[in-house]
Design a protein around this motif. Structure first.
Motif, PDB file in Angstrom:
ATOM      1  N   ARG A 168       0.833  -1.192   0.000  1.00 40.43           N
ATOM      2  CA  ARG A 168       0.000   0.000   0.000  1.00 40.43           C
ATOM      3  C   ARG A 168       0.873   1.249   0.000  1.00 40.43           C
ATOM      4  NH1 ARG A 168      -4.508  -0.027  -1.955  1.00 40.43           N
ATOM      5  NH2 ARG A 168      -5.114   1.804  -0.752  1.00 40.43           N
ATOM      6  N   ALA A 169       0.370   2.294  -0.611  1.00 38.14           N
ATOM      7  CA  ALA A 169       1.036   3.592  -0.602  1.00 38.14           C
ATOM      8  C   ALA A 169      -0.046   4.664  -0.650  1.00 38.14           C
ATOM      9  CB  ALA A 169       1.990   3.729  -1.790  1.00 38.14           C
ATOM     10  N   THR A 170       0.357   5.901  -0.392  1.00 41.52           N
ATOM     11  CA  THR A 170      -0.599   7.001  -0.460  1.00 41.52           C
ATOM     12  C   THR A 170      -0.937   7.293  -1.921  1.00 41.52           C
ATOM     13  OG1 THR A 170       0.433   7.944   1.507  1.00 41.52           O
ATOM     14  CG2 THR A 170      -1.036   9.378   0.237  1.00 41.52           C
ATOM     15  N   PRO A 171      -2.222   7.373  -2.277  1.00 38.68           N
ATOM     16  CA  PRO A 171      -2.590   7.701  -3.664  1.00 38.68           C
ATOM     17  C   PRO A 171      -2.009   9.058  -4.075  1.00 38.68           C
ATOM     18  CG  PRO A 171      -4.498   6.889  -2.449  1.00 38.68           C
ATOM     19  CD  PRO A 171      -3.406   7.105  -1.443  1.00 38.68           C
ATOM     20  N   PRO A 172      -1.803   9.259  -5.371  1.00 38.52           N
ATOM     21  CA  PRO A 172      -1.195  10.512  -5.833  1.00 38.52           C
ATOM     22  C   PRO A 172      -2.069  11.730  -5.554  1.00 38.52           C
ATOM     23  CG  PRO A 172      -2.049   9.239  -7.683  1.00 38.52           C
ATOM     24  CD  PRO A 172      -2.117   8.348  -6.487  1.00 38.52           C
ATOM     25  N   ALA A 173      -1.403  12.844  -5.274  1.00 41.89           N
ATOM     26  CA  ALA A 173      -2.104  14.110  -5.076  1.00 41.89           C
ATOM     27  C   ALA A 173      -2.406  14.788  -6.407  1.00 41.89           C
ATOM     28  CB  ALA A 173      -1.269  15.041  -4.200  1.00 41.89           C
ATOM     29  N   ALA A 174      -1.658  14.408  -7.437  1.00 45.86           N
ATOM     30  CA  ALA A 174      -1.852  15.009  -8.761  1.00 45.86           C
ATOM     31  C   ALA A 174      -1.470  13.997  -9.837  1.00 45.86           C
ATOM     32  CB  ALA A 174      -1.015  16.279  -8.906  1.00 45.86           C
ATOM     33  N   ILE A 175      -2.213  14.031 -10.944  1.00 48.24           N
ATOM     34  CA  ILE A 175      -1.957  13.148 -12.085  1.00 48.24           C
ATOM     35  C   ILE A 175      -1.983  13.986 -13.352  1.00 48.24           C
ATOM     36  CG2 ILE A 175      -2.764  11.152 -13.408  1.00 48.24           C
ATOM     37  CD1 ILE A 175      -4.164  10.187 -10.853  1.00 48.24           C
ATOM     38  N   VAL A 176      -0.950  13.859 -14.149  1.00 50.95           N
ATOM     39  CA  VAL A 176      -0.870  14.593 -15.419  1.00 50.95           C
ATOM     40  C   VAL A 176      -0.623  13.580 -16.534  1.00 50.95           C
ATOM     41  CG1 VAL A 176       0.368  16.324 -16.755  1.00 50.95           C
ATOM     42  CG2 VAL A 176       0.013  16.672 -14.293  1.00 50.95           C
ATOM     43  N   VAL A 177      -1.554  13.492 -17.469  1.00 51.36           N
ATOM     44  CA  VAL A 177      -1.434  12.563 -18.593  1.00 51.36           C
ATOM     45  C   VAL A 177      -1.493  13.369 -19.890  1.00 51.36           C
ATOM     46  CG1 VAL A 177      -2.345  10.509 -19.735  1.00 51.36           C
ATOM     47  CG2 VAL A 177      -2.622  10.773 -17.260  1.00 51.36           C
ATOM     48  N   ASP A 178      -0.450  13.239 -20.689  1.00 52.25           N
ATOM     49  CA  ASP A 178      -0.373  13.943 -21.965  1.00 52.25           C
ATOM     50  C   ASP A 178      -0.418  12.911 -23.092  1.00 52.25           C
ATOM     51  OD1 ASP A 178       0.265  15.399 -24.227  1.00 52.25           O
ATOM     52  OD2 ASP A 178       1.820  16.598 -23.232  1.00 52.25           O
ATOM     53  N   PRO A 179      -1.551  12.810 -23.824  1.00 50.84           N
ATOM     54  CA  PRO A 179      -1.642  11.828 -24.911  1.00 50.84           C
ATOM     55  C   PRO A 179      -0.531  11.961 -25.947  1.00 50.84           C
ATOM     56  CG  PRO A 179      -3.815  12.704 -24.403  1.00 50.84           C
ATOM     57  CD  PRO A 179      -2.822  13.529 -23.619  1.00 50.84           C
ATOM     58  N   ALA A 180      -0.010  13.175 -26.140  1.00 57.07           N
ATOM     59  CA  ALA A 180       1.089  13.364 -27.092  1.00 57.07           C
ATOM     60  C   ALA A 180       2.337  12.610 -26.627  1.00 57.07           C
ATOM     61  CB  ALA A 180       1.395  14.850 -27.244  1.00 57.07           C
ATOM     62  N   VAL A 181       2.531  12.526 -25.317  1.00 57.77           N
ATOM     63  CA  VAL A 181       3.647  11.769 -24.753  1.00 57.77           C
ATOM     64  C   VAL A 181       3.387  10.270 -24.885  1.00 57.77           C
ATOM     65  CG1 VAL A 181       4.868  11.215 -22.609  1.00 57.77           C
ATOM     66  CG2 VAL A 181       4.339  13.597 -23.158  1.00 57.77           C
ATOM     67  N   ILE A 182       2.151   9.866 -24.604  1.00 62.60           N
ATOM     68  CA  ILE A 182       1.788   8.442 -24.662  1.00 62.60           C
ATOM     69  C   ILE A 182       2.008   7.890 -26.071  1.00 62.60           C
ATOM     70  CG2 ILE A 182      -0.072   6.766 -24.347  1.00 62.60           C
ATOM     71  CD1 ILE A 182       0.879   8.124 -21.759  1.00 62.60           C
ATOM     72  N   ARG A 183       1.720   8.679 -27.089  1.00 64.81           N
ATOM     73  CA  ARG A 183       1.864   8.207 -28.476  1.00 64.81           C
ATOM     74  C   ARG A 183       3.318   7.967 -28.868  1.00 64.81           C
ATOM     75  NH1 ARG A 183      -2.414  11.858 -29.368  1.00 64.81           N
ATOM     76  NH2 ARG A 183      -0.975  13.473 -30.095  1.00 64.81           N
ATOM     77  N   LYS A 184       4.258   8.551 -28.124  1.00 64.75           N
ATOM     78  CA  LYS A 184       5.673   8.341 -28.406  1.00 64.75           C
ATOM     79  C   LYS A 184       6.199   7.041 -27.808  1.00 64.75           C
ATOM     80  CE  LYS A 184       6.792  13.286 -28.667  1.00 64.75           C
ATOM     81  NZ  LYS A 184       7.589  14.399 -28.072  1.00 64.75           N
ATOM     82  N   ALA A 185       5.398   6.419 -26.927  1.00 56.76           N
ATOM     83  CA  ALA A 185       5.826   5.183 -26.263  1.00 56.76           C
ATOM     84  C   ALA A 185       5.714   4.007 -27.221  1.00 56.76           C
ATOM     85  CB  ALA A 185       4.952   4.940 -25.039  1.00 56.76           C
ATOM     86  N   PRO A 186       6.401   2.904 -26.952  1.00 52.42           N
ATOM     87  CA  PRO A 186       6.233   1.711 -27.786  1.00 52.42           C
ATOM     88  C   PRO A 186       4.765   1.307 -27.851  1.00 52.42           C
ATOM     89  CG  PRO A 186       8.066   1.429 -26.266  1.00 52.42           C
ATOM     90  CD  PRO A 186       7.379   2.699 -25.877  1.00 52.42           C
ATOM     91  N   VAL A 187       4.267   0.997 -29.041  1.00 56.85           N
ATOM     92  CA  VAL A 187       2.849   0.690 -29.202  1.00 56.85           C
ATOM     93  C   VAL A 187       2.460  -0.548 -28.392  1.00 56.85           C
ATOM     94  CG1 VAL A 187       3.129  -0.776 -31.248  1.00 56.85           C
ATOM     95  CG2 VAL A 187       0.995   0.499 -30.920  1.00 56.85           C
ATOM     96  N   SER A 188       3.423  -1.393 -28.083  1.00 56.35           N
ATOM     97  CA  SER A 188       3.133  -2.590 -27.280  1.00 56.35           C
ATOM     98  C   SER A 188       2.562  -2.219 -25.921  1.00 56.35           C
ATOM     99  CB  SER A 188       4.395  -3.432 -27.095  1.00 56.35           C
ATOM    100  OG  SER A 188       5.430  -2.678 -26.494  1.00 56.35           O
ATOM    101  N   SER A 189       3.019  -1.089 -25.355  1.00 54.52           N
ATOM    102  CA  SER A 189       2.516  -0.676 -24.043  1.00 54.52           C
ATOM    103  C   SER A 189       1.044  -0.262 -24.118  1.00 54.52           C
ATOM    104  CB  SER A 189       3.356   0.474 -23.486  1.00 54.52           C
ATOM    105  OG  SER A 189       3.242   1.637 -24.293  1.00 54.52           O
ATOM    106  N   THR A 190       0.635   0.312 -25.241  1.00 57.50           N
ATOM    107  CA  THR A 190      -0.776   0.695 -25.386  1.00 57.50           C
ATOM    108  C   THR A 190      -1.643  -0.530 -25.621  1.00 57.50           C
ATOM    109  OG1 THR A 190      -0.076   2.837 -26.287  1.00 57.50           O
ATOM    110  CG2 THR A 190      -2.369   2.209 -26.622  1.00 57.50           C
ATOM    111  N   TYR A 191      -1.139  -1.523 -26.370  1.00 58.63           N
ATOM    112  CA  TYR A 191      -1.886  -2.778 -26.491  1.00 58.63           C
ATOM    113  C   TYR A 191      -2.054  -3.431 -25.122  1.00 58.63           C
ATOM    114  CZ  TYR A 191      -2.007  -2.961 -31.599  1.00 58.63           C
ATOM    115  OH  TYR A 191      -2.288  -2.711 -32.931  1.00 58.63           O
TER     116      TYR A 191
END
Length: 409
Positions: A168-191
C-alpha cells in the motif's frame, strides 16, 4: 403571542438543518482523490502552471529509464514560463523497483522537497509513490505509457528480497497525462493498456460472484459504478479508422481516462478488488511460472487481456445459479471478445516473436494455479465448482486464442 407563534417554525429551521446535516454525514464517506488531474494534449508543456496551482516550489523528480533526455527540456521550459520560482531540489533515474534500492535513496531527498514527481512507466510510478508515502510528501505522477492503471491507485508493486510484493502507498495528489507523450511510447505498451482495460469487466463480475458465494467484504457500489462506466466508454467507443486503432487520439484519451478511473475506483473501495479478479490471478500465476522456469516475462496487460478472454467466457457460460445475479455478467465474454478484436489485440499478440508469446502450456498451468495465488480468502469465478475445468477446456480448444499464443502441446 401571535408574533411568537409566527416565528416558531423559523426558530426551528437552523436546528432542523443541523440535524439533517449530521444524519447525512453519518451515512456518507470521504473518498481519496487527487487534488489535480489533467488529461489533455500538451499537458507536459504546462507542467509549471500545474505546480504553481499546487503551490509546490521545490520538487524531487524520479525519472524512468531513458526519459530524462526526452522530456527534461520540455519540463524546464515549462517551469521557466509558468513558475520560475520552482526548483528541482533532487532528481534521479530509477532502473529498478525494489524496497531495498528505493530505501537507499530516502536520505538523498532533501527535507525541503514539497512534492515528489514520478515520470515514466511502472518503475518510476511505483518508486515515486513509495518514496512519497514513506517520506510523507505529496506525489504527482506523469505516466509516459498507459499499460495499466497503477498511475492512479494507492498500490505499488515492488521487489522485496527478490520477491514481487503488492504494497500500500498514499494515492497521488496530482496526475498529469499527456496523450502526445503516450503516443511516443512503444505501441506494445498501449496494447497492454487495451488488455488491462478489457479485464475490468472480469474483475467486476468476480467481485459480485465473491459476494454471492460468501465473501465477507461487501461490494462497493460506488467503485463498481465508476469502473463499469469507464469500461463501457472504452468498449462502446466507435471503432477508429486510423492504424493502429489503439493510437487514435480520441480513443487513446478515452483509454487513459478509463485506466485513471480504474485506479480511483480502487482508492474508493480501499482495495484492488474492483480492478483485479481471476484474470489478474492467472496473470500472477503466469509470472510465477515464468520466474521458476527462467522464461522471459511478458507485458502484464497483455497477459491480463488474454486471461480475461478466458475468464469472461467462463463467467458468461456458467449456470445462472452458480454466478452473480448481476446483469453485467450476461454479455461479459461477447463484449470482451469484440473489444479485443476491434482493437487488433489478437493480431498484435500473433505478430510477436516466439519468445514474446504466451505458451499454451503455461496458460493451462496458470489457470490451474490461479485460485491458490491469493488463497480461499479471495474468491473469483474460478472458485465456483467446475469453473477451472471449463476454463481449461476453452483454452485448449479456442482457435482465436490459439492464433495469438504459442501452441506448444
Amino acid at each position: 403571542i401571535i408574533f411568537s407563534l409566527f416565528l416558531f417554525p423559523y426558530t426551528l429551521l437552523p436546528c432542523t438543518l443541523k440535524t439533517m446535516a449530521l444524519e447525512a454525514k453519518a451515512h456518507t464517506r470521504s473518498v481519496v482523490a487527487p487534488q489535480l488531474v489533467r488529461l489533455k494534449e500538451g499537458a507536459l508543456q504546462r507542467l509549471g502552471k500545474y505546480l504553481k496551482a499546487l503551490e509546490c516550489s521545490t520538487v524531487a523528480v524520479f525519472w524512468g529509464e531513458y526519459l530524462h533526455d526526452l522530456f527534461s527540456t520540455t519540463i524546464q521550459n515549462s517551469l521557466l514560463e509558468f513558475y520560475p520560482e520552482c526548483a528541482m531540489v533532487f532528481e534521479t533515474t530509477l532502473t529498478e523497483a525494489s524496497v531495498e534500492g528505493l530505501s537507499s535513496l530516502l536520505t538523498s531527498v532533501p527535507s525541503t522537497a514539497s512534492l515528489v514527481i514520478g515520470i515514466g512507466g511502472g518503475v518510476a510510478i511505483d518508486g515515486a509513490k513509495w518514496i512519497g508515502h514513506v517520506l510523507r510528501i505529496p506525489v504527482m505522477l506523469i505516466p509516459t505509457i498507459i499499460s495499466q492503471d497503477a498511475f492512479a491507485s494507492g498500490g505499488v508493486s515492488l521487489d522485496v528480497k527478490g520477491m514481487k510484493k503488492s504494497l500500500r502507498a498514499t494515492p497521488p495528489a496530482a496526475i498529469v497525462v499527456d496523450p502526445a507523450v503516450i503516443r511516443k511510447a512503444p505501441v506494445s505498451s498501449t496494447y497492454a493498456g487495451v488488455g488491462e482495460m478489457a479485464g475490468k469487466i472480469s474483475s467486476l463480475v468476480d467481485w459480485k460472484i465473491a459476494f454471492h458465494i460468501g465473501e465477507k467484504q461487501q461490494v462497493d457500489d460506488l467503485a463498481v459504478t465508476m469502473l463499469y462506466a469507464a469500461w463501457q466508454a472504452c468498449i462502446f467507443f466507435p471503432v477508429p479508422a486510423t492504424q493502429p486503432r489503439c493510437l487514435d487520439p480520441a480513443f487513446l484519451k478515452t483509454l487513459a481516462h478509463g485506466l485513471l478511473i480504474s485506479g480511483l475506483a480502487m482508492n474508493a473501495a480501499g482495495s484492488s478488488r474492483p480492478a483485479s479478479g481471476s484474470e489478474h490471478l492467472i496473470s500472477h500465476a503466469i509470472d510465477h511460472i515464468h520466474a521458476d522456469k527462467k522464461m522471459p516475462s511478458l507485458l502484464h496487460g497483455v497477459q491480463v487481456g488474454l486471461a480475461c478472454y478466458v475468464t469472461t467466457y467462463v463467467q458468461e457460460n456458467l449456470n445462472r445459479s452458480a454466478r452473480s445475479t448481476t446483469s453485467i455478467s450476461a454479455n461479459a465474454f461477447t463484449y470482451t471478445k469484440k473489444f479485443l478484436e476491434n482493437y487488433q489485440f489478437f493480431e498484435f499478440c500473433a505478430s510477436q516473436p516466439e519468445a514474446r508469446k504466451l505458451r499454451l502450456s503455461v496458460l493451462l498451468e496458470a489457470i490451474q494455479n490461479a485460485p491458490s495465488v491469493k488463497g480461499p480468502g479471495y474468491p473469483t469465478v474460478l472458485s465456483v465448482p467446475g469453473a477451472v475445468e471449463k476454463a481449461l477446456e476453452f483454452a485448449n480448444t479456442d482457435k482465436l486464442l490459439h492464433s495469438a499464443i504459442l501452441v506448444d502441446l
